[in-house]
Scaffold this active site. Structure first.
Site, PDB file in Angstrom:
ATOM      1  N   SER A   3       3.410  -2.245  10.397  1.00 24.40           N
ATOM      2  CA  SER A   3       5.001  -2.415  10.520  1.00 24.40           C
ATOM      3  C   SER A   3       5.408  -3.794  10.231  1.00 24.40           C
ATOM      4  CB  SER A   3       5.341  -1.939  12.085  1.00 24.40           C
ATOM      5  OG  SER A   3       4.797  -0.553  12.325  1.00 24.40           O
TER       6      SER A   3
ATOM      7  N   GLY B 114       2.678   2.170  10.614  1.00 25.21           N
ATOM      8  CA  GLY B 114       3.455   3.235  10.516  1.00 25.21           C
ATOM      9  C   GLY B 114       4.342   3.624  11.682  1.00 25.21           C
TER      10      GLY B 114
ATOM     11  N   LYS C 228      -0.010   4.270  -0.144  1.00 28.65           N
ATOM     12  CA  LYS C 228      -0.649   5.459   0.361  1.00 28.65           C
ATOM     13  C   LYS C 228      -0.538   6.597  -0.445  1.00 28.65           C
ATOM     14  CE  LYS C 228       0.661   3.711   4.791  1.00 28.65           C
ATOM     15  NZ  LYS C 228       0.040   3.642   6.152  1.00 28.65           N
TER      16      LYS C 228
ATOM     17  N   ASN D 203       1.004  -1.307  -0.076  1.00 28.93           N
ATOM     18  CA  ASN D 203      -0.133   0.003   0.050  1.00 28.93           C
ATOM     19  C   ASN D 203       0.892   1.197   0.227  1.00 28.93           C
ATOM     20  OD1 ASN D 203      -1.848   2.052   0.379  1.00 28.93           O
ATOM     21  ND2 ASN D 203      -2.184   1.469   2.804  1.00 28.93           N
TER      22      ASN D 203
ATOM     23  N   HIS E 192      -9.517   1.093   5.087  1.00 27.28           N
ATOM     24  CA  HIS E 192      -8.209   1.252   5.609  1.00 27.28           C
ATOM     25  C   HIS E 192      -8.343   2.193   6.900  1.00 27.28           C
ATOM     26  CE1 HIS E 192      -3.824   2.557   6.369  1.00 27.28           C
ATOM     27  NE2 HIS E 192      -3.456   1.379   5.812  1.00 27.28           N
TER      28      HIS E 192
ATOM     29  N   GLU F 277      -5.345  -5.151  10.702  1.00 28.54           N
ATOM     30  CA  GLU F 277      -4.217  -3.927  10.840  1.00 28.54           C
ATOM     31  C   GLU F 277      -4.641  -3.269  12.242  1.00 28.54           C
ATOM     32  OE1 GLU F 277      -2.341  -2.717   6.973  1.00 28.54           O
ATOM     33  OE2 GLU F 277      -4.172  -1.657   7.195  1.00 28.54           O
TER      34      GLU F 277
ATOM     35  N   GLU G 140      -6.817   4.638   7.916  1.00 24.05           N
ATOM     36  CA  GLU G 140      -6.305   6.085   7.474  1.00 24.05           C
ATOM     37  C   GLU G 140      -7.711   6.801   6.932  1.00 24.05           C
ATOM     38  OE1 GLU G 140      -2.677   5.621   5.429  1.00 24.05           O
ATOM     39  OE2 GLU G 140      -1.604   5.024   7.441  1.00 24.05           O
TER      40      GLU G 140
HETATM   41  C1  PEP Z   1      -0.571   0.011   5.942  1.00 21.90           C
HETATM   42  O1  PEP Z   1      -0.808   1.096   5.520  1.00 21.90           O
HETATM   43  O2  PEP Z   1      -1.628  -0.512   5.639  1.00 21.90           O
HETATM   44  C2  PEP Z   1       0.596  -0.503   6.673  1.00 21.90           C
HETATM   45  C3  PEP Z   1       0.507  -1.457   7.324  1.00 21.90           C
HETATM   46  O3  PEP Z   1       1.602   0.522   6.927  1.00 21.90           O
HETATM   47  P1  PEP Z   1       2.983   0.136   7.474  1.00 21.90           P
HETATM   48  O4  PEP Z   1       3.413  -1.216   6.798  1.00 21.90           O
HETATM   49  O5  PEP Z   1       3.789   1.337   7.166  1.00 21.90           O
HETATM   50  O6  PEP Z   1       2.805   0.073   8.959  1.00 21.90           O
END
Ligand code: PEP
Length: 250
Positions: free
Chosen positions: A213, A174, A13, A11, A98, A168, A100
Site C-alpha cells: 500500500s 492491496g 500483477k 508490480n 511474492h 512486504e 501472492e
Molecule cells: C505488491 O503487490 O507487491 C504490492 C505492494 O501491492 P500494493 O502496493 O497494491 O499493496
C-alpha cells in the site's frame, strides 16, 4: 556507509493488456520531462507485455522485470516461464517469493531460493520478497518470521549483479493498511543487520525495498526512513500519474 541508489519497482500483477500501454507512454513522458528520476525505475508487467513495454520505456531509462520465474531454464513445465525467457524479452529484474505466489501457489522459501539462483544464472537481479502475516504481526513474531524467510530464501552468495530484498507485510498488500513508520524502520534495520552479517560489504549496499500500500500520499514519509532504499508498488503502479508521484517522492 554504502551509497545506495534507490529503486522503485511497479508490480502490475495480473493486470495489463494493450490498452495499458497508454499509461506507460504517459509515464515515459513524465519521467523524461523533468530532470529525470533520482532512482532506478522498474516496471514488472505480465510477461506477455515485456517486449512491448521495453520498446516504449527504453528511451526514458525505465527498465523491466518479470513477476516470477521457474527454477529451471527450460523443460516440461506447462504455463511456466523461465528466467532465461524473461531475459530474452529484455527483462533485467524478476520478483520472486511474492506473497501472492507463496499463498496462492504454495511456494516455499526453498523454492524461492531456487528461483533467485535461476535469476542469477540468467543475469537477472532477483527482487526477493519476505513479510509476515497479520496474525504473525499481532502475536509479536514478525521479526522472527522475516529472519526465518531470509535464512531460507536468500541465496548463499550475493550473485553476479546482487539481489534486492523487498519487505512486504502480507496484511499491507492491496489493503490500504501500512505498518507504522517506526515498525517499518525497525524491520528494515533487522534486515540490514542480517544482510551485513551474512554478506559483509555487499550486505551494506543491498537495496531493501518496502512494499504494501505505498501510495503517492505516504511514499515520501516511507522513503525517507533509514534503510528504506525504494519501494515495490502494486496498485499505484498502474496509473502513470500515481506511479510518477511515487518516483518523484524519492
Ligand atoms: C505488491 O503487490 O507487491 C504490492 C505492494 O501491492 P500494493 O502496493 O497494491 O499493496
Amino acid at each position: 556507509m554504502a551509497q545506495i541508489t534507490p529503486l522503485i519497482a511497479g508490480n502490475w500483477k495480473m493486470n495489463g493488456t494493450t490498452v495499458q500501454l497508454g499509461e506507460v507512454e504517459r509515464l515515459a513522458e513524465l519521467v523524461t520531462e523533468g530532470d529525470g528520476p533520482r532512482c532506478t525505475v522498474v516496471i514488472c508487467p505480465p510477461a506477455t507485455m515485456l517486449e512491448r513495454l521495453n520498446t516504449i520505456t527504453a528511451s526514458a531509462g525505465i527498465v523491466t522485470g518479470g513477476q516470477d520465474c521457474h527454477p529451471a531454464a527450460h523443460g516440461p513445465h506447462t504455463g511456466d516461464i523461465s528466467a532465461q525467457m524473461l531475459s530474452d524479452c529484455g527483462a533485467q529484474y524478476v520478483i520472486v517469493g511474492h506473497s501472492e505466489r507463496r499463498l496462492g501457489h504454495g511456494e516455499t522459501d526453498h523454492l524461492v531460493q531456487q528461483k533467485a539462483l535461476a535469476a542469477f544464472a540468467s543475469g537477472l537481479v532477483p527482487i526477493i520478497c519476505v513479510g509476515e502475516s497479520e496474525d504473525e504481526r499481532e502475536s509479536g513474531s514478525a521479526e522472527k518470521v522475516v529472519l526465518g524467510q531470509l535464512a531460507e530464501a536468500l541465496p548463499d552468495n550475493w550473485g553476479p549483479f546482487g539481489f534486492i530484498v523487498a519487505y512486504e507485510p502480507v496484511w499491507a498488500i492491496g489493503t490500504g493498511k501500512t505498518p507504522t513508520m517506526h515498525d517499518i524502520e525497525d524491520m528494515h534495520a533487522t534486515i540490514r543487520k542480517y544482510l551485513v552479517e551474512h554478506y559483509g560489504e555487499n550486505g551494506e549496499g543491498t537495496r531493501i525495498l518496502y512494499g504494501g500500500s505505498m501510495k503517492p500520499y505516504n511514499a515520501r514519509d516511507i522513503l525517507r526512513l533509514k534503510n528504506v532504499n525504494g519501494g515495490l508498488v502494486g496498485g499505484a503502479s498502474l496509473l502513470a500519474n500515481d506511479f510518477y508521484n511515487i518516483i518523484s517522492a524519492v
